[in-house]
Design a protein around this motif. Structure first.
Motif, mmCIF file in Angstrom:
data_model
loop_
_atom_site.group_PDB
_atom_site.id
_atom_site.type_symbol
_atom_site.label_atom_id
_atom_site.label_comp_id
_atom_site.label_asym_id
_atom_site.label_seq_id
_atom_site.Cartn_x
_atom_site.Cartn_y
_atom_site.Cartn_z
ATOM 1 N N TYR A 6 26.745 -26.994 -90.552
ATOM 2 C CA TYR A 6 25.952 -26.789 -89.344
ATOM 3 C C TYR A 6 25.431 -25.361 -89.172
ATOM 4 O O TYR A 6 24.592 -25.121 -88.312
ATOM 5 C CB TYR A 6 26.783 -27.163 -88.101
ATOM 6 N N ARG A 7 25.935 -24.434 -89.964
ATOM 7 C CA ARG A 7 25.535 -23.029 -89.858
ATOM 8 C C ARG A 7 25.704 -22.520 -88.430
ATOM 9 O O ARG A 7 24.802 -21.929 -87.820
ATOM 10 C CB ARG A 7 24.089 -22.852 -90.327
ATOM 11 N N VAL A 8 26.862 -22.770 -87.890
ATOM 12 C CA VAL A 8 27.217 -22.290 -86.558
ATOM 13 C C VAL A 8 28.507 -21.485 -86.670
ATOM 14 O O VAL A 8 29.297 -21.690 -87.595
ATOM 15 C CB VAL A 8 27.433 -23.467 -85.584
ATOM 16 N N PRO A 9 28.746 -20.535 -85.770
ATOM 17 C CA PRO A 9 29.986 -19.751 -85.818
ATOM 18 C C PRO A 9 31.218 -20.636 -85.696
ATOM 19 O O PRO A 9 31.253 -21.570 -84.878
ATOM 20 C CB PRO A 9 29.865 -18.804 -84.618
ATOM 21 N N VAL A 10 32.222 -20.357 -86.519
ATOM 22 C CA VAL A 10 33.489 -21.091 -86.495
ATOM 23 C C VAL A 10 34.623 -20.079 -86.530
ATOM 24 O O VAL A 10 34.585 -19.114 -87.306
ATOM 25 C CB VAL A 10 33.616 -22.056 -87.698
ATOM 26 N N ILE A 56 34.377 -23.727 -82.359
ATOM 27 C CA ILE A 56 33.015 -23.698 -82.879
ATOM 28 C C ILE A 56 32.096 -23.193 -81.776
ATOM 29 O O ILE A 56 32.131 -23.688 -80.657
ATOM 30 C CB ILE A 56 32.557 -25.098 -83.328
ATOM 31 N N GLY A 57 31.256 -22.205 -82.090
ATOM 32 C CA GLY A 57 30.323 -21.655 -81.125
ATOM 33 C C GLY A 57 30.368 -20.133 -81.143
ATOM 34 O O GLY A 57 31.174 -19.540 -81.868
ATOM 35 N N PRO A 58 29.473 -19.468 -80.424
ATOM 36 C CA PRO A 58 28.537 -20.009 -79.426
ATOM 37 C C PRO A 58 27.289 -20.620 -80.051
ATOM 38 O O PRO A 58 26.785 -20.156 -81.062
ATOM 39 C CB PRO A 58 28.176 -18.774 -78.597
ATOM 40 N N VAL A 59 26.787 -21.689 -79.377
ATOM 41 C CA VAL A 59 25.604 -22.409 -79.807
ATOM 42 C C VAL A 59 24.801 -22.756 -78.560
ATOM 43 O O VAL A 59 25.380 -22.988 -77.490
ATOM 44 C CB VAL A 59 26.016 -23.712 -80.545
ATOM 45 N N GLU A 72 15.880 -7.681 -72.256
ATOM 46 C CA GLU A 72 15.536 -7.700 -73.677
ATOM 47 C C GLU A 72 16.778 -7.856 -74.543
ATOM 48 O O GLU A 72 16.756 -8.559 -75.564
ATOM 49 C CB GLU A 72 14.792 -6.415 -74.054
ATOM 50 N N GLY A 73 17.882 -7.219 -74.142
ATOM 51 C CA GLY A 73 19.126 -7.362 -74.895
ATOM 52 C C GLY A 73 19.633 -8.791 -74.883
ATOM 53 O O GLY A 73 20.115 -9.312 -75.900
ATOM 54 N N TRP A 74 19.492 -9.451 -73.729
ATOM 55 C CA TRP A 74 19.905 -10.844 -73.638
ATOM 56 C C TRP A 74 18.989 -11.742 -74.466
ATOM 57 O O TRP A 74 19.451 -12.672 -75.131
ATOM 58 C CB TRP A 74 19.915 -11.297 -72.176
ATOM 59 N N LEU A 75 17.688 -11.460 -74.449
ATOM 60 C CA LEU A 75 16.764 -12.246 -75.255
ATOM 61 C C LEU A 75 17.095 -12.135 -76.742
ATOM 62 O O LEU A 75 17.061 -13.118 -77.486
ATOM 63 C CB LEU A 75 15.326 -11.795 -75.008
ATOM 64 N N GLN A 76 17.409 -10.919 -77.174
ATOM 65 C CA GLN A 76 17.786 -10.717 -78.576
ATOM 66 C C GLN A 76 19.051 -11.501 -78.911
ATOM 67 O O GLN A 76 19.155 -12.119 -79.983
ATOM 68 C CB GLN A 76 18.012 -9.223 -78.842
ATOM 69 N N TYR A 77 20.007 -11.491 -77.993
ATOM 70 C CA TYR A 77 21.246 -12.237 -78.201
ATOM 71 C C TYR A 77 20.962 -13.735 -78.304
ATOM 72 O O TYR A 77 21.431 -14.416 -79.218
ATOM 73 C CB TYR A 77 22.203 -11.960 -77.049
ATOM 74 N N TYR A 78 20.155 -14.278 -77.358
ATOM 75 C CA TYR A 78 19.854 -15.704 -77.375
ATOM 76 C C TYR A 78 19.092 -16.096 -78.641
ATOM 77 O O TYR A 78 19.298 -17.173 -79.192
ATOM 78 C CB TYR A 78 19.050 -16.088 -76.135
ATOM 79 N N ARG A 79 18.188 -15.209 -79.121
ATOM 80 C CA ARG A 79 17.455 -15.512 -80.356
ATOM 81 C C ARG A 79 18.385 -15.588 -81.558
ATOM 82 O O ARG A 79 18.103 -16.285 -82.537
ATOM 83 C CB ARG A 79 16.392 -14.447 -80.612
ATOM 84 N N SER A 80 19.513 -14.880 -81.500
ATOM 85 C CA SER A 80 20.439 -14.859 -82.638
ATOM 86 C C SER A 80 21.325 -16.109 -82.696
ATOM 87 O O SER A 80 21.928 -16.383 -83.734
ATOM 88 C CB SER A 80 21.346 -13.621 -82.550
ATOM 89 N N LEU A 81 21.403 -16.846 -81.595
ATOM 90 C CA LEU A 81 22.309 -17.995 -81.553
ATOM 91 C C LEU A 81 21.659 -19.222 -82.196
ATOM 92 O O LEU A 81 20.470 -19.494 -81.985
ATOM 93 C CB LEU A 81 22.693 -18.324 -80.106
#
Length: 433
Positions: free
Chosen positions: A22-26, A111-114, A139-148
């Motif tokens: 799934y390529r999600v954090p585990v 598993i997460g964050p997703v 902008e910092g939050w947008l960058q974080y959300y784009r990384s998830l």
């Protein structure tokens, strides 16, 4: 020891499989909540929030609260409790699986964050306003959300099912997963008192922006009293397909969507045979509860709980096979318990001869109309006793019992207790629950 080494390698293998699939954090937390494995080793961290714990601290706290001791009910029929689905107030999704107690390596797999849908600039801005986060930090939050990573709701559920099967060797259905999530504390705080029949609430009639076929399917399940089918259909909804019903607040938008779905569910339940006064009262109760909530995940959980409640109520109402005439009588009696209800009025309402109506009702229900009215008034009296500030004499008067002694006599006939004894038992029970 070799056995423990094999168990550790088994857990690491499961984590790597989930990550590659799934390529999600585990993450694997041991029994002491210490991270033993993190995949990928490093990823974008959530921006700090004043007065809030770190994301890792929040997840570890959730993992502790979803421990086997806290989910004993879910383990009654299984060796391992189903995965715990958690959504934060900032829309991050997590799956937490407590490993079996027999596993000496212990701990939990997280598993997460997703995200279930991409967070756009407008959505992020409204979310920031909901949590009073300064515009300069957007902008910092947008960058974080784009990384998830983004996984649809259905793929997310499948990831939870795969994790459970890999860890336990047991099969689990989506319906079982969602029902377990509803019983595990995800439904949020409930109001102290139940629906008040005297309260009403103005509902907004707004349109949901998603595939109308899915919507019709979902409300068909409510009409049929099919909660399992409702859960399966609801799981197929895509988060990004919902409309935006508030420009300024993501939370307000979610609440508006929830109100809309409850309004439609009310109509579906009535079409399914639920007494309309019960359906409207249920609608008022759930909408009022949703209006008191303060974060998006709680609204989502409350909305699903409301839809399931409607399906359960329809199923319960269908357990009684009555003709339309008897059902009309019962509904009229329910709506007019606080009035005198002579047989002549019911006959006029149904358009039947009073004698024939009386015979038909008793033949189908096994109870005379006058006895049914008394039973329903006793049930209403029991509900009123649970509300604050209402005396027994008030209840007797409001429900048209001639005097207190007659009320006591009838109440004891149907419950085996006097009104005072019943009220004391109810208060004693509420203190210990």
């Amino acid at each position: 020891m070799p056995g423990e080494m094999e168990e550790r390698e088994g857990i690491e293998y499961i984590c790597k499989l989930i990550y590659e699939a799934y390529r999600v954090p585990v993450m694997w937390l041991d029994a002491a909540d210490t991270p033993r494995l993190t995949l990928p080793p490093a990823f974008e961290c959530r921006p700090s929030v004043q007065g809030a714990h770190s994301l890792l601290h929040e997840v570890m706290d959730i993992a502790r609260r979803s421990s086997p001791a806290a989910t004993a009910a879910g383990k009654a029929a299984r060796t391992t409790a189903p995965p715990y689905l958690h959504t934060t107030g900032f829309l991050e999704n997590f799956i937490i699986l407590q490993l079996p107690e027999a596993d000496r390596a212990g701990g939990a797999i997280v598993i997460g964050p997703v995200l279930s849908a991409p967070v756009t600039g407008d959505n992020a801005a409204s979310l920031m306003r909901d949590y009073s986060i300064p515009p300069g930090e957007q902008e910092g939050w947008l960058q974080y959300y784009r990384s998830l990573p983004v996984l649809s709701r259905m793929r997310w559920y499948h990831a939870a099912l795969l994790l459970y099967t890999l860890a336990t060797g047991e099969a689990l259905s989506i319906t079982e997963l969602l029902l377990a999530a509803g019983k595990s504390g995800q439904s949020g705080p409930q109001p102290d008192d139940g629906p008040d029949l005297d309260l009403s609430y103005r509902r907004e009639n707004t349109l949901l922006h998603h595939d109308p076929m899915l919507e019709r399917e979902m409300f068909r399940h409510i009409r049929n009293g099919d909660k399992a089918g409702l859960l399966r259909t609801q799981a197929a909804f895509s988060e990004e397909s919902y409309g935006r019903l508030s420009k300024k607040s993501q939370l307000r938008s979610k609440k508006n969507l929830a109100v809309s779905s409850i309004t439609l569910a009310t109509r579906a339940a009535i079409e399914g045979g639920l007494f309309w006064e019960i359906a409207y009262t249920l609608s008022d109760f759930h909408i009022q509860h949703i209006e008191e909530l303060h974060d998006i995940p709680a609204v989502d959980r409350a909305q699903l709980a409301a839809l399931c409640d409607f399906a359960d109520q329809v199923l319960g109402s269908r357990s009684s096979k009555l003709s339309r005439i008897s059902a009309l009588c019962q509904n009229y009696i329910y709506n007019h318990l606080y009035e005198e209800i002579p047989l002549s009025r019911l006959a006029e309402f149904t358009g039947l001869n009073a004698s024939y109506l009386s015979q038909l009702f008793k033949q189908e229900t096994g109870t005379a109309i006058s006895d049914y009215i008394r039973q329903e008034r006793i049930e209403e009296a029991k509900r009123l006793m649970e509300l604050p500030g209402i005396t027994l004499s008030d209840i007797a008067s409001r429900l048209h019992f001639n005097d207190q002694s007659y009320f006591t006599k009838v109440f004891k006939k149907y419950t085996g207790l006097t009104p005072g004894q019943y009220k004391q038992d109810s208060e004693r029970f509420s203190r210990f629950t």
